[in-house]
Design a protein around this motif. Structure first.
Motif, PDB file in Angstrom:
ATOM      1  N   THR A 151      26.041  45.268 -93.256  1.00  0.00           N
ATOM      2  CA  THR A 151      26.817  45.966 -94.278  1.00  0.00           C
ATOM      3  C   THR A 151      27.529  44.907 -95.107  1.00  0.00           C
ATOM      4  N   VAL A 152      27.462  45.049 -96.423  1.00  0.00           N
ATOM      5  CA  VAL A 152      28.077  44.053 -97.294  1.00  0.00           C
ATOM      6  C   VAL A 152      29.545  43.863 -96.930  1.00  0.00           C
ATOM      7  N   TRP A 153      29.989  42.617 -96.934  1.00  0.00           N
ATOM      8  CA  TRP A 153      31.379  42.310 -96.595  1.00  0.00           C
ATOM      9  C   TRP A 153      32.292  42.636 -97.782  1.00  0.00           C
ATOM     10  N   SER A 154      32.497  43.928 -97.992  1.00  0.00           N
ATOM     11  CA  SER A 154      33.363  44.370 -99.086  1.00  0.00           C
ATOM     12  C   SER A 154      34.477  45.291 -98.602  1.00  0.00           C
ATOM     13  N   SER A 155      34.287  45.873 -97.416  1.00  0.00           N
ATOM     14  CA  SER A 155      35.288  46.757 -96.832  1.00  0.00           C
ATOM     15  C   SER A 155      35.634  46.261 -95.440  1.00  0.00           C
ATOM     16  N   VAL A 156      36.907  46.056 -95.176  1.00  0.00           N
ATOM     17  CA  VAL A 156      37.317  45.520 -93.876  1.00  0.00           C
ATOM     18  C   VAL A 156      37.148  46.536 -92.760  1.00  0.00           C
ATOM     19  N   THR A 157      36.967  47.795 -93.112  1.00  0.00           N
ATOM     20  CA  THR A 157      36.810  48.826 -92.079  1.00  0.00           C
ATOM     21  C   THR A 157      35.348  49.083 -91.720  1.00  0.00           C
ATOM     22  N   THR A 158      34.416  48.859 -92.648  1.00  0.00           N
ATOM     23  CA  THR A 158      33.006  49.176 -92.367  1.00  0.00           C
ATOM     24  C   THR A 158      32.147  47.946 -92.113  1.00  0.00           C
ATOM     25  N   SER A 159      32.525  46.807 -92.631  1.00  0.00           N
ATOM     26  CA  SER A 159      31.713  45.600 -92.427  1.00  0.00           C
ATOM     27  C   SER A 159      31.723  45.213 -90.953  1.00  0.00           C
ATOM     28  N   ASP A 160      30.537  44.887 -90.443  1.00  0.00           N
ATOM     29  CA  ASP A 160      30.411  44.548 -89.020  1.00  0.00           C
ATOM     30  C   ASP A 160      30.219  43.035 -88.876  1.00  0.00           C
ATOM     31  N   CYS A 161      31.290  42.306 -89.040  1.00  0.00           N
ATOM     32  CA  CYS A 161      31.239  40.843 -88.958  1.00  0.00           C
ATOM     33  C   CYS A 161      30.716  40.355 -87.607  1.00  0.00           C
ATOM     34  N   PRO A 162      31.169  40.930 -86.478  1.00  0.00           N
ATOM     35  CA  PRO A 162      30.670  40.440 -85.185  1.00  0.00           C
ATOM     36  C   PRO A 162      29.162  40.593 -85.035  1.00  0.00           C
ATOM     37  N   ALA A 163      28.609  41.714 -85.494  1.00  0.00           N
ATOM     38  CA  ALA A 163      27.170  41.929 -85.368  1.00  0.00           C
ATOM     39  C   ALA A 163      26.397  40.915 -86.206  1.00  0.00           C
ATOM     40  N   ASP A 164      26.867  40.662 -87.415  1.00  0.00           N
ATOM     41  CA  ASP A 164      26.184  39.703 -88.292  1.00  0.00           C
ATOM     42  C   ASP A 164      26.212  38.301 -87.697  1.00  0.00           C
ATOM     43  N   ILE A 165      27.353  37.908 -87.152  1.00  0.00           N
ATOM     44  CA  ILE A 165      27.483  36.572 -86.572  1.00  0.00           C
ATOM     45  C   ILE A 165      26.638  36.449 -85.310  1.00  0.00           C
ATOM     46  N   ASN A 166      26.664  37.479 -84.463  1.00  0.00           N
ATOM     47  CA  ASN A 166      25.869  37.424 -83.231  1.00  0.00           C
ATOM     48  C   ASN A 166      24.372  37.408 -83.522  1.00  0.00           C
ATOM     49  N   THR A 167      23.942  38.102 -84.563  1.00  0.00           N
ATOM     50  CA  THR A 167      22.532  38.054 -84.957  1.00  0.00           C
ATOM     51  C   THR A 167      22.126  36.628 -85.312  1.00  0.00           C
ATOM     52  N   ALA A 168      22.984  35.946 -86.055  1.00  0.00           N
ATOM     53  CA  ALA A 168      22.699  34.557 -86.430  1.00  0.00           C
ATOM     54  C   ALA A 168      22.665  33.651 -85.205  1.00  0.00           C
ATOM     55  N   ILE A 169      23.611  33.842 -84.285  1.00  0.00           N
ATOM     56  CA  ILE A 169      23.663  33.021 -83.074  1.00  0.00           C
ATOM     57  C   ILE A 169      22.409  33.236 -82.229  1.00  0.00           C
ATOM     58  N   GLU A 170      21.989  34.487 -82.100  1.00  0.00           N
ATOM     59  CA  GLU A 170      20.787  34.791 -81.324  1.00  0.00           C
ATOM     60  C   GLU A 170      19.551  34.156 -81.949  1.00  0.00           C
ATOM     61  N   THR A 171      19.465  34.213 -83.272  1.00  0.00           N
ATOM     62  CA  THR A 171      18.310  33.645 -83.973  1.00  0.00           C
ATOM     63  C   THR A 171      18.223  32.140 -83.746  1.00  0.00           C
ATOM     64  N   MET A 172      19.355  31.452 -83.865  1.00  0.00           N
ATOM     65  CA  MET A 172      19.354  30.005 -83.655  1.00  0.00           C
ATOM     66  C   MET A 172      19.069  29.656 -82.206  1.00  0.00           C
ATOM     67  N   THR A 173      19.678  30.382 -81.273  1.00  0.00           N
ATOM     68  CA  THR A 173      19.525  30.068 -79.856  1.00  0.00           C
ATOM     69  C   THR A 173      18.085  30.238 -79.394  1.00  0.00           C
ATOM     70  N   LEU A 174      17.392  31.248 -79.932  1.00  0.00           N
ATOM     71  CA  LEU A 174      16.001  31.477 -79.556  1.00  0.00           C
ATOM     72  C   LEU A 174      15.112  30.289 -79.897  1.00  0.00           C
TER      73      LEU A 174
END
Length: 327
Positions: A151-174
């Motif tokens: 979700t675009v980082w435009s609303s502090v209530t709906t944006s899922d920052c943890p999910a986006d960051i964890n997706t990136a971490i998983e991609t790199m770790t793999l």
């Protein structure tokens, strides 16, 4: 009426006012591209990549099961791998400024003209280097992977920052490159620290419902298993010389959050890149300061220079999250 300014002789006001003091503390480029001194200005080195080097292959790859088991004849199966060659070539950067003798004497009751001038020239070179570092990292063509946010980082209530960051971490770790650092601009950091879902991820629902806790870079780093969260605060005036209008632009932009492994020292330590310095020509670190006399112009010339190359040694060691688009 008594005027305090009139009561103080002008020559006794031995001070200087300068704006943007402390900006040298806002640079993060050297954390992304750590300094690596080289005895030569150009060279090449062998490089094992995941494919040819079989760095992530199970023993035997697509061979039949039991490939690593010793044969009945007492022999062992043999594997093989290939390496490639990579290279670098440093280039020289620098800037000079003249300190006029008359100006130096006129200002000597207020400040050391040569010291202040040298500091300002250094800041210009540091800013030039910072812009180069940001351009190298925040480019999807320079990293092995990137993803859009859920979700675009435009609303502090709906944006899922943890999910986006964890997706990136998983991609790199793999792909065998567990990230150690995060880099993002001040604006994105201020958005992220207000994110409801990140507050909940770090401190729990109960804490968030009663107002949350103060989010720090240390808390975010710990939550995602990182060593550092670097807030890139530096801005620059995007104008040509001679243009009076001051328009400031964030060096690190507002589009990407970068995850990376930023290794130091020997290339075997891994990492996204290095700032290779030709140490024989530019000793003492990233920048070398010099001065010489210009008698014909009655002044001293201050020079700051650097002989370097920003070398991306492992594009796989960085990942970009586009926080402004979902596809």
């Amino acid at each position: 009426m008594f005027n305090t300014a009139d009561a103080i002789p002008r020559a006794d006001i031995s001070t200087l006012l300068m704006e943007a003091v402390g900006q040298e503390n806002q640079y993060v480029g050297q954390y992304v591209f750590p300094i690596y001194p080289s005895v030569v200005e150009n060279g090449r080195y062998p490089k094992f990549k995941k494919d040819g080097g079989r760095l992530l292959d199970a023993a035997g790859g697509s061979q039949t099961n039991g490939f690593t088991k010793r044969n009945d004849t007492g022999t062992y199966n043999e594997t093989e791998r290939k390496f490639e060659w990579d290279s670098f070539q440093t280039e020289e950067y620098g800037l000079e400024e003249r300190v006029d003798d008359t100006v130096a004497r006129r200002m000597e009751n207020y400040f050391d003209a040569e010291m202040i001038t040298g500091k300002m020239v250094m800041n210009e070179l540091m800013l030039d280097y910072e812009i180069e570092c940001a351009a190298q990292l925040l480019n999807i063509n320079n990293v092995e992977s990137n993803n859009f946010c859920g979700t675009v980082w435009s609303s502090v209530t709906t944006s899922d920052c943890p999910a986006d960051i964890n997706t990136a971490i998983e991609t790199m770790t793999l792909r065998g490159e567990a990230p150690t650092d995060m880099v993002l601009s001040l604006k994105l950091w201020n958005f992220m620290r207000r994110s409801t879902k990140l507050q909940t991820y770090l401190f729990g629902t109960l804490n968030t419902n009663v107002g949350g806790s103060m989010m720090t870079t240390e808390a975010v780093a710990q939550a995602f298993g990182l060593n550092n969260v670097w807030i890139a605060r530096k801005s620059y005036a995007a104008r040509k010389r001679g243009v009076s209008t001051l328009s400031l632009t964030p060096v690190w932009g507002e589009t990407y959050v970068a995850l990376g492994k930023f290794g130091e020292g020997d290339f075997m330590n891994g990492g996204f890149g290095r700032t290779i310095i030709w140490d024989a020509d530019s000793p003492g670190g990233l920048f070398t300061s010099e001065s010489y006399r210009a008698e014909a112009r009655r002044g001293n010339i201050l020079r700051v220079r650097s002989n370097r190359i920003l070398k991306r040694i492992s594009p796989a060691a960085a990942h970009l999250i586009n926080v402004n688009a979902t596809s």
